[in-house]
Design an enzyme around this catalytic site. Structure first.
Site: not given
Length: 589
Positions: A322, A338, A373
C-alpha cells in the site's frame, strides 16, 4: 530514592480507580438500556447517536480518572512502587466483581497512561497467560428454556414470542408464530425440536433487534437460533430466522458494529455464545458486545500465545504494498498490523492526521458487514528477532514516525490491528469459476451496502477489497473514504471534438469531490467474463441515478437497513427499507 507510598495514598488511588470503573459500567448500561425504547419508537437517529456515545464512554471516563489521579499524585503519578502497591490492594476487590476481567482491563488502562508503560509490564499490570474460566449462565436469569412438549411447533413459537419483551408490539403474534414455525420446520427437517433456550435480554444493532438462543433436537443435536425482528409498517414482524452456524457467524461478524445487550452478567452471556460461535475469538465476542477495550486485552494475549507457541515472526503481508500503510502479519495467524507510512507516494494527497481521522470515523460508523473492525494499539514492544529483516527494512525506511527500532526491540507507537482477509485481486486469480463469480457479484453488493450506510470508498480497485473466511467481500482501505453525501456525482460531459476524446486530460472542469460513475468500469480491474458478470448484476453502479437516489434517501432522513441475514420474504437488503414511520404502540400504552 522516593519514600514508599503511604497506605492512605494507595487507598485513595484504588478508590478513584474503582469509582471510575463503576461509573463507566453504569454509563455503559444506561446507554445500552435505551436501545429497547429506541427500537420500539423507531428512533433510528437516536440509536445511531447512542452507538457513538457508547463507543466514547470508556475513553471519556478514563480521561477523567487519569486527570483526577494526576492532580492528586502530582510528580509521583508514575511511581512504580505506588502502582505495584495499588495493584496488590485492588486485586481482592476486583476478584469479587461480577466481571473481573473487565475491571482488570480498566485498571491496566489507568496505569498504562500514568505509569508511562511501553509494551507490557506484568509487575504493574494484570497480565494473565489465559483468561479466567467463564461462569455458567444461570437458567431463569440469563436464559430461559422452552420445552416443545406435546404441542405443535407453532405452539412452541407462540410461547417464545409471547414470553419475549416484544410481545405487546407485534403486529400479529399468531401470524408471526406460524411464519416462524414454517421456517424452522423447513430449516431443521427432518429433526424434531425438543426444546429451545433463549437469552433473556434481546440484542439490538442498527435498525434490527434479535432474540438469540439455541435449539435442541430430540436426538440431542444443538443448533444456533437467531430471530431477527424489524419494526416497520405499524408494528414488529419477524424478518429472518437463522438456524445454522454460518448464519450466526455472519450476524456476529467482525465486519458489523457492536450489539447493545442490556445485562450486567457479561461473562455468563459470553459463556452462552461461545459454543455457538466456536470460530470466533474470545476477543471478538467481547468486542461484539461493545467491550472493545477488553477485547484488545484478549487479542494481545492471543497474539503473545500464538507467537510463543508457533515461533512465528512478523512478515510483510502478501499483495501489492500500500502507498499509505505498511501491512504485516505472522503467516499462521489471522490478524494483520497496519502502520502509517511517513510519506505517501503520488497520487495520494492525504496526510497522516487525515488517515488517523479516517480510521476514527470508520470506528464510529455503522460498518454494515462491509468494513472490518479495526482496533488501534499504542506503544507495543516486541523483540527485534520477531520481525523478518525485510520488514525491519520497510519500517526503518518508511515508518519512522510510527516505530522505534534499536538493536534489541521494535516499539510500535501506533498500529491498527484487524482480521486478515485475502485481497480480492489475489482471490480472483486463484478461485474457481464459480467462486470468482460469487465474489464479483458480492463485490458489487459491497459497494452498494457501503453507499447505503453513507460511505463512498473512493479508490475502488480490487486490491482494496478482501474476501473473508465466509466468502464475504469487504473494503479495508480507509484513506480515501468519505461520506457519500459529500460527493458530487456527475455525468461526463460530451466531448466537443475528436481531439478532446484522444486527450489524456479531461476536457471539462473537475472539482475536488466530483465523481463520474461511468468511468468506474475502466478502474475496477475486471476483464472478460468477470466484467460481464459484474455488469449483469451491478450496471447501475455505472450510472449517476443510483448514486444520486441513494444520496437523496440518506438526506431525507430515511435510513436504509442492510440486512445481515437471509430474509424470510426472499428480498434483498435494498428491496425494503425501514422508513421514519410513526412508531407502533399498543393501546395500553
Amino acid at each position: 530514592m522516593t519514600d514508599m507510598p503511604s497506605q492512605t495514598k494507595v487507598a485513595a488511588t484504588v478508590d478513584t480507580i474503582l469509582k471510575g470503573y463503576h461509573a463507566y459500567r453504569r454509563y455503559f448500561q444506561e446507554i445500552t438500556t435505551r436501545a429497547m425504547g429506541r427500537f420500539i419508537g423507531c428512533d433510528w437517529p437516536g440509536l445511531q447517536a447512542d452507538a457513538i456515545e457508547r463507543l466514547d464512554a470508556y475513553q471519556k471516563v478514563l480521561d477523567q480518572v487519569v486527570t483526577d489521579l494526576a492532580d492528586t499524585l502530582g510528580p509521583h503519578s508514575d511511581d512504580r512502587r505506588l502502582w505495584t502497591a495499588a495493584k496488590i490492594a485492588i486485586t481482592p476487590v476486583l476478584e469479587r466483581d461480577a466481571s473481573p476481567d473487565l475491571a482488570e482491563t480498566f485498571f491496566n488502562s489507568v496505569v498504562r497512561r500514568l505509569g508511562n508503560i511501553i509494551g507490557a509490564d506484568p509487575q504493574l499490570e494484570f497480565q494473565r497467560d489465559a483468561p479466567r474460566p467463564l461462569p455458567a449462565p444461570r437458567l431463569g436469569r440469563d436464559y430461559q428454556t422452552f420445552p416443545a412438549g406435546e404441542g405443535t411447533l407453532e405452539t412452541l413459537c407462540t410461547v417464545l414470542l409471547k414470553t419475549s419483551v416484544f410481545n405487546p408490539y407485534f403486529q400479529d403474534v399468531a401470524r408471526e408464530a406460524r411464519r416462524m414455525a414454517r421456517h424452522l420446520a423447513e430449516a431443521l427437517a427432518p429433526h424434531m425440536i425438543h426444546h429451545v433456550d433463549l437469552i433473556v435480554p434481546p440484542f439490538f444493532r442498527g435498525m434490527g433487534a434479535y432474540l438469540i438462543g439455541r435449539t435442541f433436537t430430540s436426538e440431542g443435536a444443538c443448533h444456533p437460533l437467531a430471530i431477527a425482528l424489524i419494526n416497520d409498517h405499524g408494528g414488529i414482524t419477524i424478518d429472518g430466522v437463522v438456524t445454522d452456524t454460518r448464519g450466526l457467524r455472519l450476524l456476529f461478524s467482525y465486519t458489523h458494529s457492536y450489539f447493545h445487550v442490556s445485562t450486567r452478567h457479561i461473562p455468563e452471556l459470553i459463556a452462552f455464545l461461545q459454543p455457538l460461535l466456536p470460530h470466533r475469538r474470545l476477543a471478538e465476542l467481547y468486542i461484539s458486545l461493545g467491550f472493545n477495550r477488553h477485547g484488545k486485552t484478549e487479542l494481545y494475549r492471543d497474539l503473545a500465545q500464538h507467537q510463543n507457541a508457533c515461533r512465528d515472526i512478523f512478515e510483510i503481508s502478501p499483495g501489492k504494498p500500500g502507498m499509505v500503510m505498511a501491512v504485516f502479519n505472522m503467516p499462521s495467524d489471522d490478524i494483520v498490523f497496519k502502520i502509517i507510512r511517513d510519506r505517501f507516494a503520488q497520487p495520494k494527497r492525504t496526510t497522516r492526521r487525515e488517515v488517523i481521522a479516517k480510521y476514527d470515523y470508520i470506528f464510529r460508523h455503522d460498518r454494515t458487514g462491509r468494513l472490518p473492525d479495526t482496533q488501534a494499539f499504542e506503544r507495543l514492544r516486541f523483540e527485534r528477532g520477531c520481525f523478518h529483516p525485510d520488514l525491519i527494512q520497510v519500517l526503518a525506511t518508511t515508518a519512522q514516525q510510527s516505530t522505534l527500532i534499536d538493536s534489541g526491540h521494535v516499539v510500535i507507537e501506533l498500529a491498527y490491528v484487524e482480521r486478515r482477509v485475502q485481497p480480492l485481486n489475489l482471490y480472483l486469480d486463484e478461485a474457481t469459476a464459480e467462486a470468482a463469480r460469487a465474489a464479483v457479484i458480492d463485490f458489487g453488493q459491497s459497494i452498494k451496502d457501503l453507499a447505503y450506510s453513507n460511505i463512498f470508498p473512493g479508490d475502488m480497485l480490487l486490491k482494496n477489497f478482501g474476501v473473508t473466511d465466509l466468502g464475504r467481500v469487504i473494503f479495508y482501505d480507509f484513506d480515501e473514504i468519505c461520506p457519500l453525501t459529500e460527493c458530487r456525482f456527475r455525468r461526463k460531459p460530451a466531448a466537443l471534438s475528436y481531439e478532446d476524446e484522444l486527450s489524456s486530460e479531461p476536457w471539462y472542469f473537475v472539482a475536488q469531490n466530483d465523481i463520474f460513475p461511468e468511468e468506474f468500469e475502466n478502474f475496477l480491474g475486471l476483464t472478460g467474463a468477470l466484467k460481464q458478470i459484474f455488469l449483469a448484476h451491478h450496471e447501475d453502479l455505472l450510472h449517476v441515478d443510483f448514486w444520486q437516489q441513494t444520496q437523496a434517501q440518506i438526506r431525507s432522513g430515511t435510513p436504509i437497513h442492510v440486512f445481515p441475514y437471509p430474509r424470510m420474504d426472499g428480498t434483498s437488503a435494498a428491496d425494503k427499507t425501514c422508513a421514519n414511520r410513526q412508531p407502533y404502540l399498543p393501546e395500553s400504552i
